[in-house]
Design an enzyme around this catalytic site. Structure first.
Site, PDB file in Angstrom:
ATOM      1  N   LYS A  56       0.841  -1.205   0.000  1.00 41.84           N
ATOM      2  CA  LYS A  56       0.000   0.000   0.000  1.00 41.84           C
ATOM      3  C   LYS A  56       0.873   1.252   0.000  1.00 41.84           C
ATOM      4  O   LYS A  56       0.639   2.191  -0.761  1.00 41.84           O
ATOM      5  CB  LYS A  56      -0.936  -0.017   1.225  1.00 41.84           C
ATOM      6  CG  LYS A  56      -2.035  -1.077   1.124  1.00 41.84           C
ATOM      7  CD  LYS A  56      -2.831  -1.260   2.419  1.00 41.84           C
ATOM      8  CE  LYS A  56      -3.835  -2.396   2.275  1.00 41.84           C
ATOM      9  NZ  LYS A  56      -4.630  -2.666   3.473  1.00 41.84           N
ATOM     10  N   ASP A  80     -10.783   2.847   4.538  1.00 46.18           N
ATOM     11  CA  ASP A  80     -11.109   1.417   4.446  1.00 46.18           C
ATOM     12  C   ASP A  80     -12.630   1.202   4.354  1.00 46.18           C
ATOM     13  O   ASP A  80     -13.081   0.103   4.027  1.00 46.18           O
ATOM     14  CB  ASP A  80     -10.599   0.669   5.690  1.00 46.18           C
ATOM     15  CG  ASP A  80      -9.260  -0.017   5.441  1.00 46.18           C
ATOM     16  OD1 ASP A  80      -9.025  -0.451   4.303  1.00 46.18           O
ATOM     17  OD2 ASP A  80      -8.476  -0.131   6.402  1.00 46.18           O
ATOM     18  N   GLN A 123      -4.227  -1.764   9.697  1.00 48.68           N
ATOM     19  CA  GLN A 123      -4.257  -3.081   9.070  1.00 48.68           C
ATOM     20  C   GLN A 123      -4.828  -4.119  10.039  1.00 48.68           C
ATOM     21  O   GLN A 123      -4.422  -4.197  11.194  1.00 48.68           O
ATOM     22  CB  GLN A 123      -2.837  -3.476   8.616  1.00 48.68           C
ATOM     23  CG  GLN A 123      -2.771  -4.724   7.754  1.00 48.68           C
ATOM     24  CD  GLN A 123      -3.484  -4.594   6.408  1.00 48.68           C
ATOM     25  OE1 GLN A 123      -3.588  -3.508   5.844  1.00 48.68           O
ATOM     26  NE2 GLN A 123      -3.993  -5.698   5.890  1.00 48.68           N
TER      27      GLN A 123
HETATM   28  N1  GUN Z   1      -7.067  -6.941   6.377  1.00 47.46           N
HETATM   29  C1  GUN Z   1      -7.515  -7.655   5.317  1.00 47.46           C
HETATM   30  N2  GUN Z   1      -8.039  -6.833   4.379  1.00 47.46           N
HETATM   31  C2  GUN Z   1      -7.911  -5.578   4.864  1.00 47.46           C
HETATM   32  C3  GUN Z   1      -8.258  -4.306   4.338  1.00 47.46           C
HETATM   33  O1  GUN Z   1      -8.816  -4.135   3.257  1.00 47.46           O
HETATM   34  N3  GUN Z   1      -7.947  -3.249   5.140  1.00 47.46           N
HETATM   35  C4  GUN Z   1      -7.354  -3.395   6.357  1.00 47.46           C
HETATM   36  N4  GUN Z   1      -7.112  -2.295   7.073  1.00 47.46           N
HETATM   37  N5  GUN Z   1      -7.027  -4.563   6.864  1.00 47.46           N
HETATM   38  C5  GUN Z   1      -7.300  -5.660   6.110  1.00 47.46           C
END
Ligand code: GUN
Length: 291
Positions: free
Chosen positions: A52, A119, A96
């Site tokens: 990311k 998110d 995350q």
């Molecule tokens: N863990 C698995 N998928 C995601 C996501 O799209 N965003 C975040 N923050 N954590 C995740």
């Protein structure tokens, strides 16, 4: 069978975002800024967050990676989120997931102000999505919609079967596919661990979205000839012959399903890359709304 290539589709989204950022900077404005928080040393989470951050820099976004030890107290994380919420130079915040056991995930999700919740996990954004109002769409379902749009796959009137009902993928995916919009207007069935006759239901699907997190769960005998197959799974499966000691497996048994599918996403190289594209689009949206 046509491969839905996440590299190509996400590149198209990133190229367009890169141009948007260049235009902003040419006007003397600052670039959008994403803050990513990673707690602990989960290998998969490390990889996702690193990707990311790398993608941010490639398109000209600013990013800050904030790391905490696995054993931090919940209050430390909540204090950091409060600081980022109040920092006008930060447009988007993501924590995350999953988080260590001592931290209440829901509390963390609700601590991020909805305006910076790129998110799309905050109940305000989830509620807006359900009501068809403008909101941040969780990145994976958003990325899948961008993939359908890139390949101009008609969805109207089709039967979509979503396997998995998580707040991150399955549930928002079912809302988007059933919404009255381009690349929506599907009849949607959501399946989960208590579903009876899963195979029979999948055989009725024009579109299958597999998001249950069980490697190679969807087999050829569950898929109708000509179906569109979207594989959200990314599980690390131990494999001593692989360089890293594991291989990434999707939720679909690709080799046997692909010959029956009209379109199919590979793993890796499919939905995962689109998830990042969705996140970046949300971050630009947050920046524009917060200006
Ligand atoms: N863990 C698995 N998928 C995601 C996501 O799209 N965003 C975040 N923050 N954590 C995740």
């Amino acid at each position: 069978m046509i491969l839905l290539d996440g590299k190509i589709a996400s590149q198209s989204v990133r190229d367009s975002l890169k141009q948007d950022v260049a235009n902003l900077v040419n006007q003397g404005k600052r670039a959008p800024h994403l803050a990513a928080i990673l707690v602990g040393n989960n290998g998969a989470s490390e990889t996702y967050v690193a990707s990311k951050v790398k993608n941010c820099s490639e398109i000209g976004f600013q990013s800050s990676l904030i790391r905490f030890e696995e054993n931090i107290h919940e209050s430390v994380l909540l204090d950091k989120i409060a600081e980022l919420n109040n920092d006008p130079s930060i447009d988007g915040i993501l924590v995350q997931l999953p988080l260590p056991k001592q931290i209440n995930e829901q509390k963390v999700i609700e601590a991020i102000i909805a305006e910076k919740d790129v998110d799309g996990f905050h109940p305000v954004n989830a509620g807006k999505l359900m009501q068809g109002l403008p909101s941040f769409i969780p990145a994976t379902p958003y990325g899948i919609m961008l993939m359908l749009e890139y390949y101009k796959i008609s969805t109207k009137g089709k039967h979509a079967v979503v396997i998995g009902r998580s707040n991150i993928v399955g549930r928002p995916m079912s809302i988007l596919l059933s919404s009255n919009s381009a690349y929506g207007n599907c009849t949607v069935t959501i399946c989960h661990s208590h579903t009876h006759n899963l195979k029979e239901i999948c055989l009725q699907a024009d579109i299958i979205v597999a998001a249950l997190g069980r490697p190679e769960f969807v087999k050829a005998d569950m898929v109708k000839e000509g179906a569109i197959v979207i594989d959200v799974g990314i599980t690390r499966v131990e494999d001593a012959t692989a360089k890293k000691g594991f291989r990434i497996k999707g939720d679909v048994a690709f080799d046997e399903v692909a010959p029956k599918a009209s379109y199919i996403t590979p793993v890796p190289g499919g939905v995962g890359l689109m998830t990042i594209a969705g996140l970046l689009k949300n971050t630009l949206q947050a920046y524009l709304q917060n200006q």
